[in-house]
Design a protein around this motif. Sequence first.
Motif, PDB file in Angstrom:
ATOM      1  N   PRO A 149       5.144  66.975  61.641  1.00 34.46           N
ATOM      2  CA  PRO A 149       5.588  68.469  62.023  1.00 34.46           C
ATOM      3  C   PRO A 149       6.547  69.147  61.483  1.00 34.46           C
ATOM      4  N   ASN A 150       6.336  70.132  61.136  1.00 37.56           N
ATOM      5  CA  ASN A 150       7.426  70.988  60.579  1.00 37.56           C
ATOM      6  C   ASN A 150       8.041  70.341  59.195  1.00 37.56           C
ATOM      7  N   ALA A 151       7.165  69.992  58.352  1.00 33.59           N
ATOM      8  CA  ALA A 151       7.603  69.171  57.221  1.00 33.59           C
ATOM      9  C   ALA A 151       8.467  70.118  56.370  1.00 33.59           C
ATOM     10  N   ASP A 152       8.198  71.496  56.449  1.00 35.46           N
ATOM     11  CA  ASP A 152       8.760  72.150  55.454  1.00 35.46           C
ATOM     12  C   ASP A 152      10.286  72.570  55.823  1.00 35.46           C
ATOM     13  N   ARG A 153      10.879  71.873  56.834  1.00 30.01           N
ATOM     14  CA  ARG A 153      12.434  72.049  57.163  1.00 30.01           C
ATOM     15  C   ARG A 153      13.216  71.138  56.622  1.00 30.01           C
ATOM     16  N   PHE A 154      12.445  70.106  55.927  1.00 28.34           N
ATOM     17  CA  PHE A 154      13.217  69.105  54.873  1.00 28.34           C
ATOM     18  C   PHE A 154      13.661  69.745  53.593  1.00 28.34           C
ATOM     19  N   HIS A 155      14.893  69.775  53.308  1.00 27.50           N
ATOM     20  CA  HIS A 155      15.400  70.294  52.068  1.00 27.50           C
ATOM     21  C   HIS A 155      15.928  69.298  51.430  1.00 27.50           C
ATOM     22  N   VAL A 156      15.203  68.687  50.322  1.00 29.31           N
ATOM     23  CA  VAL A 156      15.574  67.336  49.663  1.00 29.31           C
ATOM     24  C   VAL A 156      16.195  67.884  48.551  1.00 29.31           C
ATOM     25  N   ARG A 157      17.634  67.081  48.062  1.00 26.10           N
ATOM     26  CA  ARG A 157      18.157  67.125  46.936  1.00 26.10           C
ATOM     27  C   ARG A 157      18.150  65.843  46.507  1.00 26.10           C
ATOM     28  N   GLY A 158      17.726  65.586  44.947  1.00 25.20           N
ATOM     29  CA  GLY A 158      17.587  64.582  44.407  1.00 25.20           C
ATOM     30  C   GLY A 158      17.613  64.668  42.731  1.00 25.20           C
ATOM     31  N   PHE A 159      17.289  63.503  42.053  1.00 27.30           N
ATOM     32  CA  PHE A 159      17.487  63.639  40.535  1.00 27.30           C
ATOM     33  C   PHE A 159      16.628  64.534  40.268  1.00 27.30           C
ATOM     34  N   ASN A 160      17.040  65.390  39.249  1.00 23.53           N
ATOM     35  CA  ASN A 160      16.063  66.533  38.537  1.00 23.53           C
ATOM     36  C   ASN A 160      16.179  66.509  37.096  1.00 23.53           C
ATOM     37  N   GLU A 161      16.452  65.294  36.536  1.00 29.68           N
ATOM     38  CA  GLU A 161      16.652  65.193  35.244  1.00 29.68           C
ATOM     39  C   GLU A 161      17.501  65.907  34.395  1.00 29.68           C
ATOM     40  N   GLN A 162      18.795  66.064  35.143  1.00 25.98           N
ATOM     41  CA  GLN A 162      20.022  66.523  34.267  1.00 25.98           C
ATOM     42  C   GLN A 162      20.777  65.442  34.284  1.00 25.98           C
ATOM     43  N   GLY A 163      21.537  65.504  33.212  1.00 29.28           N
ATOM     44  CA  GLY A 163      22.835  64.497  33.066  1.00 29.28           C
ATOM     45  C   GLY A 163      22.875  63.896  31.426  1.00 29.28           C
ATOM     46  N   THR A 164      23.763  63.364  31.382  1.00 26.82           N
ATOM     47  CA  THR A 164      24.174  62.889  30.065  1.00 26.82           C
ATOM     48  C   THR A 164      25.128  61.682  30.220  1.00 26.82           C
ATOM     49  N   THR A 165      25.992  61.252  29.210  1.00 25.58           N
ATOM     50  CA  THR A 165      26.912  60.249  29.202  1.00 25.58           C
ATOM     51  C   THR A 165      28.179  60.936  29.904  1.00 25.58           C
ATOM     52  N   THR A 166      28.340  60.793  31.360  1.00 20.67           N
ATOM     53  CA  THR A 166      29.485  61.631  31.892  1.00 20.67           C
ATOM     54  C   THR A 166      30.140  60.974  33.172  1.00 20.67           C
ATOM     55  N   THR A 167      30.779  61.446  33.819  1.00 16.06           N
ATOM     56  CA  THR A 167      31.452  60.801  34.957  1.00 16.06           C
ATOM     57  C   THR A 167      30.421  60.688  36.093  1.00 16.06           C
ATOM     58  N   PRO A 168      30.635  59.926  37.074  1.00 15.27           N
ATOM     59  CA  PRO A 168      29.917  59.807  38.193  1.00 15.27           C
ATOM     60  C   PRO A 168      29.815  60.948  39.093  1.00 15.27           C
ATOM     61  N   PHE A 169      30.721  61.701  39.202  1.00 12.80           N
ATOM     62  CA  PHE A 169      30.553  62.895  40.215  1.00 12.80           C
ATOM     63  C   PHE A 169      29.707  63.739  39.406  1.00 12.80           C
ATOM     64  N   ASP A 170      30.077  64.110  38.187  1.00 11.69           N
ATOM     65  CA  ASP A 170      29.409  64.986  37.316  1.00 11.69           C
ATOM     66  C   ASP A 170      27.889  64.984  37.312  1.00 11.69           C
ATOM     67  N   MET A 171      27.424  63.512  37.525  1.00  9.25           N
ATOM     68  CA  MET A 171      26.012  63.214  37.525  1.00  9.25           C
ATOM     69  C   MET A 171      25.453  64.045  38.836  1.00  9.25           C
ATOM     70  N   VAL A 172      26.042  64.063  39.993  1.00  7.83           N
ATOM     71  CA  VAL A 172      25.691  64.692  41.324  1.00  7.83           C
ATOM     72  C   VAL A 172      25.719  66.298  41.307  1.00  7.83           C
ATOM     73  N   VAL A 173      26.849  66.486  40.545  1.00  9.82           N
ATOM     74  CA  VAL A 173      26.882  67.998  40.186  1.00  9.82           C
ATOM     75  C   VAL A 173      25.949  68.591  39.369  1.00  9.82           C
ATOM     76  N   LEU A 174      25.514  68.155  38.404  1.00 11.91           N
ATOM     77  CA  LEU A 174      24.536  68.345  37.429  1.00 11.91           C
ATOM     78  C   LEU A 174      23.097  68.297  38.190  1.00 11.91           C
TER      79      LEU A 174
END
Length: 345
Positions: free
Chosen positions: A253-278
């Motif tokens: 029920p009401n599945a559209d109320r879930f707002h999912v943030r995940g991996f979206n093919e952004q990143g490079t050789t960088t810091t751990p936190f920069d990966m989640v920011v990107l």
Amino acid sequence: MEVLSEHLCEGWLEGYLLAGGHGMFASYEAFAMVSVSMLIQHAKWLQHARTLPWREPVSSLNVLLTSTCWRNDHNGFSHQGPGMIDAAIPLSPEVVRIWLPPDSNTLLSIADHCLRSTDHVNLIVVDKQPHLQYLSLEEADRHCAAGASVWQWAGTEDDGAVRPDEPDVVLAAAGDVPTQEILAAAELLRVWVPYLRVRVVNVVDLMALMPQGVHPHGFADASFTELFTEDTDVVFAFHGYSRAVHQLLHGRPNADRFHVRGFNEQGTTTTPFDMVVLNRMSRYDLVLEALRRARRVPQRGDELARYCRDQLERHRDHVVAHLEDMPEVRDWTWGSTAPAEPTAR
């Protein structure tokens, strides 16, 4: 046994299992995709073997995915690819299980379960880098047996007097890095807007998100509602591609109320936190999303939103200048978030 050939390692384990042994295939998350067709075929074989009474049970095919897409400190962009989760989801629900332990004790509990199981394909996704520990082994056993649970110590529903109302927003996570970011976001909300009712849910058994009639591990409607309510918006931090969670939630029920943030093919050789920011899954992005989706606009919400945007700008400057994450991010543990100060604007 070790050799740099994923399909050979997969074949070794399959043969070992069919000969009566049990084991585990550990691989880089992205490189394991080389053998994904073999995993699919093994799952299909198990699916049909279960219908033959003369077939003896065999130990489960356990795949441990490490060197995950969220930790790219020294590897190139080619090392990122959480697609095995997507490949496993559509397979036989009687066979496939997907586990996302948030810390070491939940990993121990899940590994114990998987090594004892038979006639399953168990996909365990967990980073090999150091991470925070959240649960005792006893708590981890209960959490893994449940598949998902509310982490009351992280939320603010029960702070102060008893509150009979539903939460203003639900923060959910599946995976070790998403769990850390969700908890850091929850603590920012606790410090800055303590009167906002926030619930924190951690999901360790990914297939539990499916309806009960679709997967044996799927939550009944009542259990699902007990975790996520009936209509509260959910900000969900997820280890893999966002589409995987939306696929699992189909029919809820009401599945559209879930707002999912995940991996979206952004990143490079960088810091751990920069990966989640990107990939827009940082604690600051999650707080901004929670403020946007919450039932109420809390006092100081605008200040907190401005603080999060300023922190994202600081991060970009800091990581370029120092080649490491900001101290308040790098050294964060639960309880370490500084008290909120009025922003100078």
